[in-house]
Design a protein around this motif. Structure first.
Motif, mmCIF file in Angstrom:
data_model
loop_
_atom_site.group_PDB
_atom_site.id
_atom_site.type_symbol
_atom_site.label_atom_id
_atom_site.label_comp_id
_atom_site.label_asym_id
_atom_site.label_seq_id
_atom_site.Cartn_x
_atom_site.Cartn_y
_atom_site.Cartn_z
ATOM 1 N N THR A 47 -1.990 19.675 -23.705
ATOM 2 C CA THR A 47 -1.132 18.739 -22.979
ATOM 3 C C THR A 47 -0.891 19.229 -21.557
ATOM 4 O O THR A 47 -0.948 18.462 -20.593
ATOM 5 C CB THR A 47 0.201 18.584 -23.722
ATOM 6 O OG1 THR A 47 -0.067 18.231 -25.066
ATOM 7 C CG2 THR A 47 1.047 17.525 -23.071
ATOM 8 N N LEU A 51 -1.828 17.320 -18.039
ATOM 9 C CA LEU A 51 -0.771 16.867 -17.122
ATOM 10 C C LEU A 51 -0.606 17.775 -15.906
ATOM 11 O O LEU A 51 0.278 17.568 -15.085
ATOM 12 C CB LEU A 51 0.569 16.775 -17.870
ATOM 13 C CG LEU A 51 0.621 15.751 -19.005
ATOM 14 C CD1 LEU A 51 1.966 15.770 -19.690
ATOM 15 C CD2 LEU A 51 0.329 14.353 -18.470
ATOM 16 N N LYS A 54 0.104 16.572 -12.302
ATOM 17 C CA LYS A 54 0.327 15.120 -12.347
ATOM 18 C C LYS A 54 1.815 14.845 -12.142
ATOM 19 O O LYS A 54 2.665 15.500 -12.750
ATOM 20 C CB LYS A 54 -0.105 14.544 -13.693
ATOM 21 C CG LYS A 54 -1.579 14.728 -14.000
ATOM 22 C CD LYS A 54 -2.390 13.597 -13.413
ATOM 23 C CE LYS A 54 -3.866 13.930 -13.333
ATOM 24 N NZ LYS A 54 -4.426 14.305 -14.616
ATOM 25 N N GLY A 55 2.096 13.890 -11.291
ATOM 26 C CA GLY A 55 3.497 13.548 -11.050
ATOM 27 C C GLY A 55 3.600 12.200 -10.400
ATOM 28 O O GLY A 55 2.585 11.515 -10.193
ATOM 29 N N PRO A 56 4.815 11.788 -10.072
ATOM 30 C CA PRO A 56 4.973 10.511 -9.368
ATOM 31 C C PRO A 56 4.326 10.621 -7.990
ATOM 32 O O PRO A 56 4.127 11.727 -7.484
ATOM 33 C CB PRO A 56 6.499 10.359 -9.278
ATOM 34 C CG PRO A 56 7.044 11.733 -9.426
ATOM 35 C CD PRO A 56 6.090 12.485 -10.283
ATOM 36 N N TYR A 133 13.047 20.451 -14.566
ATOM 37 C CA TYR A 133 12.364 20.011 -15.789
ATOM 38 C C TYR A 133 11.980 18.535 -15.718
ATOM 39 O O TYR A 133 10.919 18.124 -16.169
ATOM 40 C CB TYR A 133 13.273 20.262 -16.993
ATOM 41 C CG TYR A 133 12.636 19.937 -18.318
ATOM 42 C CD1 TYR A 133 11.531 20.655 -18.767
ATOM 43 C CD2 TYR A 133 13.142 18.922 -19.125
ATOM 44 C CE1 TYR A 133 10.941 20.365 -19.976
ATOM 45 C CE2 TYR A 133 12.556 18.635 -20.347
ATOM 46 C CZ TYR A 133 11.455 19.343 -20.769
ATOM 47 O OH TYR A 133 10.866 19.056 -21.969
ATOM 48 N N THR A 134 12.860 17.716 -15.122
ATOM 49 C CA THR A 134 12.631 16.270 -15.116
ATOM 50 C C THR A 134 11.932 15.814 -13.836
ATOM 51 O O THR A 134 11.882 14.631 -13.544
ATOM 52 C CB THR A 134 13.968 15.514 -15.260
ATOM 53 O OG1 THR A 134 14.807 15.899 -14.171
ATOM 54 C CG2 THR A 134 14.646 15.870 -16.556
ATOM 55 N N ASN A 135 11.386 16.782 -13.104
ATOM 56 C CA ASN A 135 10.770 16.489 -11.823
ATOM 57 C C ASN A 135 9.529 15.618 -11.943
ATOM 58 O O ASN A 135 9.351 14.628 -11.241
ATOM 59 C CB ASN A 135 10.430 17.844 -11.200
ATOM 60 C CG ASN A 135 10.052 17.719 -9.751
ATOM 61 O OD1 ASN A 135 8.901 17.440 -9.458
ATOM 62 N ND2 ASN A 135 11.004 17.895 -8.860
ATOM 63 N N SER A 136 8.638 15.977 -12.856
ATOM 64 C CA SER A 136 7.362 15.272 -12.979
ATOM 65 C C SER A 136 6.779 15.572 -14.350
ATOM 66 O O SER A 136 7.293 16.407 -15.094
ATOM 67 C CB SER A 136 6.388 15.748 -11.907
ATOM 68 O OG SER A 136 6.156 17.135 -12.078
ATOM 69 N N ALA A 137 5.685 14.877 -14.676
ATOM 70 C CA ALA A 137 4.999 15.187 -15.938
ATOM 71 C C ALA A 137 4.545 16.641 -15.935
ATOM 72 O O ALA A 137 4.609 17.339 -16.948
ATOM 73 C CB ALA A 137 3.801 14.259 -16.119
ATOM 74 N N SER A 140 7.507 18.967 -16.660
ATOM 75 C CA SER A 140 7.881 18.895 -18.077
ATOM 76 C C SER A 140 6.908 19.698 -18.923
ATOM 77 O O SER A 140 7.311 20.472 -19.797
ATOM 78 C CB SER A 140 7.871 17.442 -18.557
ATOM 79 O OG SER A 140 8.732 16.659 -17.786
ATOM 80 N N ALA A 141 5.611 19.533 -18.634
ATOM 81 C CA ALA A 141 4.610 20.226 -19.447
ATOM 82 C C ALA A 141 4.683 21.729 -19.219
ATOM 83 O O ALA A 141 4.580 22.518 -20.161
ATOM 84 C CB ALA A 141 3.216 19.700 -19.114
ATOM 85 N N THR A 144 7.872 23.184 -20.857
ATOM 86 C CA THR A 144 7.811 23.118 -22.318
ATOM 87 C C THR A 144 6.867 24.170 -22.873
ATOM 88 O O THR A 144 7.201 24.875 -23.830
ATOM 89 C CB THR A 144 7.382 21.715 -22.777
ATOM 90 O OG1 THR A 144 8.264 20.768 -22.192
ATOM 91 C CG2 THR A 144 7.445 21.600 -24.287
ATOM 92 N N GLY B 224 14.963 13.578 -20.687
ATOM 93 C CA GLY B 224 14.481 13.262 -19.340
ATOM 94 C C GLY B 224 13.147 13.844 -18.915
ATOM 95 O O GLY B 224 12.821 13.850 -17.737
ATOM 96 N N HIS B 226 8.820 13.873 -18.840
ATOM 97 C CA HIS B 226 7.938 12.760 -18.457
ATOM 98 C C HIS B 226 6.552 12.853 -19.072
ATOM 99 O O HIS B 226 5.569 12.493 -18.435
ATOM 100 C CB HIS B 226 7.795 12.711 -16.935
ATOM 101 C CG HIS B 226 9.080 12.519 -16.222
ATOM 102 N ND1 HIS B 226 9.818 11.373 -16.304
ATOM 103 C CD2 HIS B 226 9.781 13.353 -15.424
ATOM 104 C CE1 HIS B 226 10.911 11.493 -15.583
ATOM 105 N NE2 HIS B 226 10.922 12.698 -15.038
ATOM 106 N N PHE B 227 6.447 13.331 -20.299
ATOM 107 C CA PHE B 227 5.118 13.489 -20.884
ATOM 108 C C PHE B 227 4.378 12.152 -20.964
ATOM 109 O O PHE B 227 3.185 12.072 -20.737
ATOM 110 C CB PHE B 227 5.213 14.097 -22.282
ATOM 111 C CG PHE B 227 5.680 15.509 -22.287
ATOM 112 C CD1 PHE B 227 4.800 16.527 -21.972
ATOM 113 C CD2 PHE B 227 6.992 15.824 -22.571
ATOM 114 C CE1 PHE B 227 5.216 17.838 -21.959
ATOM 115 C CE2 PHE B 227 7.417 17.129 -22.558
ATOM 116 C CZ PHE B 227 6.546 18.147 -22.252
ATOM 117 N N ALA B 231 4.772 6.352 -14.753
ATOM 118 C CA ALA B 231 5.208 6.335 -13.362
ATOM 119 C C ALA B 231 5.411 7.748 -12.815
ATOM 120 O O ALA B 231 5.258 7.987 -11.619
ATOM 121 C CB ALA B 231 6.502 5.536 -13.244
ATOM 122 N N ALA B 232 5.758 8.700 -13.688
ATOM 123 C CA ALA B 232 5.997 10.074 -13.228
ATOM 124 C C ALA B 232 4.802 10.982 -13.533
ATOM 125 O O ALA B 232 4.943 12.198 -13.594
ATOM 126 C CB ALA B 232 7.260 10.622 -13.873
ATOM 127 N N GLY B 233 3.638 10.379 -13.728
ATOM 128 C CA GLY B 233 2.440 11.187 -13.937
ATOM 129 C C GLY B 233 2.096 11.426 -15.391
ATOM 130 O O GLY B 233 1.114 12.081 -15.686
#
Lengths: 208, 626, 361
Positions: A47, A51, A54-56, A133-137, A140-141, A144, B224, B226-227, B231-233
């Motif tokens: 995962t 990811l 990757k982000g917004p 943590y909630t910045n981008s995919a 988060s990855a 985690t 919160g 974004h997996f 929109a957030a990748g």
């Protein structure tokens, strides 16, 4: 199995961790658990790779810009050393040298705790820079994967300490020898996972 | 069990079961709770068929239908089929290998209670704002868009029960590796033990990806991350991959033990050794192995590209080979035997055509280009009900009849059993055969209604009528259980008369230590060998009569599982900005980890049953051991 | 070869006959009555695999029936102990080898078709005059409706896909919200509309939809997408290339105001009540874009994809969209009409206006 039986280095079995049926079962079961843990981390790694970066649109953080190798390298060395010290502890366990085992376990715990401290500092530093943590995919990855490893380290430390305190007064027997053996096995596993994290996340991240 | 109940009263019996670490009692717990969830899932199935019995029906609203449909699938797979099979594995596998218990009796209990609290948590969603509504596959984009807490109940509930299943899997593996009686080599193990072994290995490797996927879902929805948030990748295909890397082996986790049960039945009721035992074992291992190579055949229409689709198509087709080997070996087991059509055999004989039908449609769907038409249509609904109902559910019913005397010491009525079989079997084919054609006629799955202008009315009506027969069959089975329990006619060691494996050599139900003396196994079908050689005791022994070491009961598994149950409520309501959620999470985790610490620090050395008590027991004086 | 082909046709015919007898569904939607090249290929695979599987079933059935009739204990007597046979290597080899052969038979066309159906080489090929040789349609799936954009022609429509017959049509399929799946059963198998990437595939349409009883093919969403997943239907109109050109030209023209007085009132209301904010009424889609483009509304076969196409249903739909498609995004009149439902007169006018929107006359 008699818990009150006193052993001497002479009467102590060659493989105290598998000297009893319970020990044998724990030994096999724990290896199986580590297989399941490997699949768990494989899923997290896959995962993370999917990811990575990757982000917004307009995301400012990428792995290449973010990670700082010197700190992570120091953490790696500390954890690798702690794996080695736990090997020493197991060497003394097999020779029924309880005091030396406890001493080496203590060193292992101290090294593990300093690893964890540095990891917390690292995370704090990233969050401070705005990589939450909630910045981008990607974030988060990252948190985690590395955080799950950190949680394993924390659990391992708790396990070490609980065993050391609990058995401080009663020494080694074939009832608790498998327990010491398993936690050290667990510690090696954590170490191996970290080597992968260091390679896949940090080295490959910085190199690009 | 019943003698105990008479002695100590109802409350004491309940307490005994709750704290029990005895694999046979845990099996009964699995059977009862799995049975309960099976009934709930069945009621949900009936609601689906009522809604779809005619075009434009308004029995269920669109949203409710999606909840019912999701919960039907989730309940049947995770809370009914798996626990029921785990129940039979628990009840029978240790007996088959000549063990006194599983390797980790405490963890066995923990596994059950985790499953139980997870299942209860999931079903509480009905009363707390709505059940999950994104299908049992819970695809990420829809699941993230779902507004009620249903998806959170799904995610957290399955996490808890998934841990339980994983623990059971490890436990069975270690039991089979370490606890086999002397002489019970791997190639002498009964097929049910073999399939338990392979299914447990699949559990071990398949559940972690599901747990991880569900963790991502929990974090995305509640904390919160974004997996899966495009929109957030994020990327929702990750969910599909992880889910099916679990999901396909899951199918084999269900069907392999079913194969094992039928293998036992074919041998017993044909009074003949399994034909091609070695081939059956290797086919089992191969199916388990391939199970991990084919997950993307659930994703042919996702757009993975022709290369991936072609590879996964071919890999999937290969599975037909070992499965075919099994079918023919079973047929050849019957061939030349002396076939008695007792109820379990009736199910086994009914299973073969049903499963072959489900198998061939599976191969058809492995053809990727054809699957573009069949995927997500009613054809696939028909296919997986043919393998799951025609394979797994028939096996569970067969095992219920076969092992009921071993577990409870009394026989289910053969007459009512046969009535159940015929109602269920006819109803099953009536319900699902026609659904192949509905799919080919363009009906997508998971639709809450359909228009009168689509040409699907008649076939849906027939399908709904079939479901009524299935429901009647299940009701008669319940009646059978009640009547049998009330009558309580005790049976001997080998009530079917043709038992071949160790479990039939000991009393029904077995004493709590199973074997007073560990048996010595001299070959495949060891009890049959002893019988044929005229050994009245049915076994020879590997050890003299001596003290037996047994584990203590414990209430801690319930407490540990309850802690996670509590913590899940905190996590579930976390995004609602309520002040108590974090404290509740902490409290729940404290309960769980605190009891784990307690377990770790407190020595639990078990107790011994003394030789004298064993002798008394053998002479018919009941001892309790407590 | 010719001979083989004839036999194949005969076989197809026979098998088709069997399916007809079993019930084939409606020609607008059944995969068993293919009306496009892709569906035909897939139907042929279905027939081939059914034949192979039928062979398997027959073999199993013969052994099975013989086994359970010949060896009944009631016939053999209660005391009989059968010989305990271990197995047979020869038989094991036989029933491993034969299935492998059968699998090879179906694997070859499977692999061939998998690559053939994914072949998009002719997609972006330009003709001499710079136009594309093949039509491309961008499909956007949205909660319970479908948008069809023709990028080269510069036109947008919704709910009714209009395509020419007898040529490849390429589709770029994507979702604007949750995952959907684009499926026209009688034309060809489905492809998913994912939120994160565009999937491309092609279909061919061999039959003009005007020959059908209902005048359109039925399209479906095949992936669970929420409460109204079952209602996320679209329709497909197929016509010959000439008619299609005319349709495109008509779509490209600016719509003229309706001549009917009631409809003119409706057009005013359409602006006043801010319907126009979401719904475009011209084929080139100059306004709106949130909701379905309504330029072809008068030509449609259904209201909202599911209701019979008449003014009564249209009015009911506008007044209370949630009643017909739970969870859809169309606002309730009260949200744009000062908390009031629309009056009967307003509804009549709007309906008259919408029904007048047509490019086919």
């Amino acid at each position: 199995m008699d818990i009150n039986k006193k052993y001497t280095p002479q009467s102590w079995p060659d493989h105290p961790e598998t000297a009893t049926m319970e020990g044998k079962n724990k030994f096999v079961g724990f290896w199986l658990l580590l297989a399941a843990e490997s699949v768990t981390f494989a899923s997290l790694f896959a995962t993370y790779l999917a990811l990575k970066d990757k982000g917004p649109s307009g995301m400012e953080f990428t792995a290449a810009e973010l990670f700082e190798l010197p700190l992570v390298f120091a953490m790696t060395m500390i954890l690798l050393t702690s794996s080695l010290t736990s090997v020493y502890a197991m060497y003394h366990m097999k020779n029924h040298n309880f005091k030396s085992m406890q001493a080496w376990l203590m060193i292992t715990v101290l090294l593990g705790a300093s690893f964890l401290g540095l990891e917390i500092y690292e995370f704090y530093h990233y969050v401070h820079e705005g990589f939450g943590y909630t910045n981008s995919a990607f974030s988060s990855a990252f948190y985690t994967l590395v955080g799950t490893h950190g949680a394993h380290v924390l659990f391992g430390l708790g396990w070490f300490i609980a065993l050391m305190v609990r058995n401080a007064k009663r020494g080694l027997n074939t009832y608790n020898a498998p327990k010491f053996f398993l936690v050290s096995l667990y510690w090696h596993f954590i170490d191996v996972v970290w080597v992968f994290i260091f390679t896949v996340v940090y080295l490959m991240g910085v190199i690009g | 069990m019943s003698s105990n109940a008479q002695k100590s009263g109802f409350g004491a019996t309940v307490w005994d079961y709750i704290t029990s670490v005895d694999h046979k009692k845990i099996a009964i717990l699995y059977l009862m709770s799995g049975g309960l969830f099976f009934l709930i899932g069945g009621i949900e199935a009936m609601m689906i068929r009522i809604q779809l019995m005619k075009a434009g029906n308004d029995f269920l609203s669109a949203g409710t239908y999606n909840e019912v449909m999701t919960m039907h699938g989730t309940t049947m797979i995770f809370l009914a089929a798996m626990p029921l099979l785990l129940g039979f594995m628990n009840a029978i596998m240790p007996l088959q290998i000549g063990a006194r218990d599983v390797a980790f009796p405490f963890l066995n209990s923990l596994g059950f209670w985790l499953f139980f609290f997870g299942g209860i948590f999931l079903n509480l969603s009905w009363f707390l704002g709505g059940a999950p509504d994104a299908g049992w596959t819970n695809y990420a984009s829809l699941a993230l868009a779902s507004e009620s807490h249903g998806i959170d109940f799904y995610a957290l509930g399955l996490t808890i029960s998934g841990f339980g299943t994983l623990i059971s899997g490890i436990n069975f593996l270690v039991t089979i590796i370490n606890m086999r009686a002397p002489g019970m080599t791997y190639m002498r193990m009964p097929l049910f033990t073999w399939t338990t072994f392979v299914a447990s290995a699949l559990i071990l490797l398949a559940f972690p990806p599901l747990t991880i996927a569900i963790f991502f879902m929990v974090f995305d929805r509640l904390f919160g991350s974004h997996f899966f948030d495009v929109a957030a990748g994020g990327n929702t295909i990750i969910w599909e991959h992880l889910f099916w890397i679990f999901g396909h082996p899951e199918v084999y986790i269900l069907i392999l033990p079913a194969f094992g049960i039928f293998s036992e039945i074919f041998a017993i009721f044909s009074r003949k050794r399994l034909f091609g035992y070695t081939a059956l074992v290797f086919a089992t291992i191969l199916i388990g192995f391939y199970g991990f190579m084919v997950w993307a055949h659930h994703m042919f229409t996702v757009g993975l590209g022709p290369t991936a689709n072609a590879i996964f198509a071919l890999a999937t087709m290969i599975i037909a080979v070992p499965t075919g080997v099994k079918i023919f070996n079973w047929l050849l087991t019957i061939w030349g035997g002396s076939v008695s059509f007792a109820t379990p055999m009736l199910y086994a004989v009914g299973f073969i055509p049903s499963f072959v039908a489900g198998g061939v449609t599976g191969v058809m769907q492995a053809m990727a280009p054809l699957d573009y038409q069949l995927h997500d249509s009613y054809f696939i609904v028909a296919h997986f009900h043919y393998v799951i109902v025609g394979g797994v559910v028939l096996a569970i019913f067969a095992a219920t009849h076969l092992y009921w005397p071993k577990m409870f010491g009394t026989m289910l009525s053969e007459k009512l059993g046969k009535v159940t079989f015929w109602l269920f079997f006819i109803g099953f084919h009536l319900t699902f055969f026609i659904q192949h054609f509905l799919g080919l006629m363009g009906m997508p799955r998971r639709v809450y209604t359909f228009g009168a202008d689509q040409g699907w009315d008649l076939f849906n009506a027939i399908s709904s009528a079939g479901a009524v027969f299935m429901a009647l069959g299940v009701i008669i089975m319940l009646v059978n259980v009640v009547l049998t329990t009330v009558k309580n006619e005790r049976v001997g060691n080998d009530p079917w008369g043709d038992g071949r494996t160790l479990e039939w050599a000991i009393p029904s139900p077995p004493p709590f230590y199973n074997f007073a003396q560990t048996p010595l196994v001299r070959g495949l079908d060891t009890y049959w060998i002893e019988k044929m050689e005229g050994n009245k005791e049915g076994m020879i022994y590997a050890e003299p009569l001596g003290d037996i070491h047994m584990p203590n009961n414990s209430f801690l598994p319930v407490v540990m599982s309850f802690g996670l149950f509590v913590a899940s409520f905190g996590a579930l309501y976390h995004p609602d900005d309520l002040p108590w959620t974090i404290p509740v999470i902490v409290l729940g985790l404290l309960i769980t980890f605190g009891s784990m610490l307690l377990r770790s620090l407190k020595d639990d050395l078990g107790f011994h049953i003394h030789k004298e008590d064993l002798i008394k027991d053998r002479e018919g004086v009941k001892t309790d051991g407590h | 070869m010719i001979n083989g082909l004839k036999k194949w046709r005969l076989f197809t015919l026979m098998a088709a006959l069997i399916f007809f007898l079993a019930g084939c569904g409606r020609e607008e939607i059944s995969t068993l009555i293919p009306a496009g090249g892709v569906a035909q290929d897939q139907f042929n695979l279905l027939l081939l695999s059914s034949a192979v599987m039928l062979f398997v079933i027959i073999v199993v059935t013969i052994v099975y029936v013989l086994a359970i009739t010949k060896f009944r204990r009631s016939k053999l007597g209660d005391e009989m102990i059968p010989e305990q046979v271990e197995g047979s290597a020869k038989l094991e080899f036989l029933w491993t080898a034969i299935p492998i052969v059968l699998i090879i038979i179906i694997a070859i066309p499977t692999v061939y078709q998998t690559f053939d159906l994914a072949d998009t080489r002719t997609m972006d090929v330009e003709a001499e005059d710079g136009s594309m040789t093949n039509l491309t349609v961008n499909v956007v799936a949205k909660l319970y409706w479908w948008e069809f954009e023709y990028p080269e022609q510069g036109i947008v429509t919704a709910q009714e896909l209009v395509v020419p017959t007898d040529q490849r049509v390429y589709f770029n399929v994507v979702s604007a919200d949750v995952k959907h799946s684009f499926w026209i059963p009688s034309i060809g198998g489905k492809i998913d509309a994912n939120p994160e990437n565009t999937n491309t595939f092609y279909l061919t349409f061999d039959q003009e939809s005007s020959e059908l009883e209902d005048g359109v093919f039925y399209g479906k969403c095949a992936e669970l997408c929420g409460p109204s997943h079952a209602l996320m239907d679209f329709k497909v109109k197929t016509m010959n290339a000439e008619d299609f050109e005319q349709w495109v030209t008509a779509m490209q023209e600016e719509p003229t105001s309706p001549s009917d007085e009631l409809a003119q009132t409706g057009e005013q209301l359409f602006t006043e009540k801010t319907c126009i904010g979401c719904h475009a009424t011209s084929g080139v889609g100059t306004t709106g874009g949130v909701g379905p483009n309504l330029a072809t509304f008068g030509d449609r076969n259904r209201v909202a994809g599911i209701l019979e196409h008449n003014e009564e249903n249209l009015k009911a739909w506008i007044q209370d969209p949630q009643q017909f498609k739970p969870g859809n995004q169309m606002p309730d009149p009260s949200s744009y009409n000062n908390g009031e439902p629309l009056t009967e007169q307003e509804l009549d006018a709007l309906a008259a206006y919408l029904m007048s929107l047509s490019v086919e006359q």
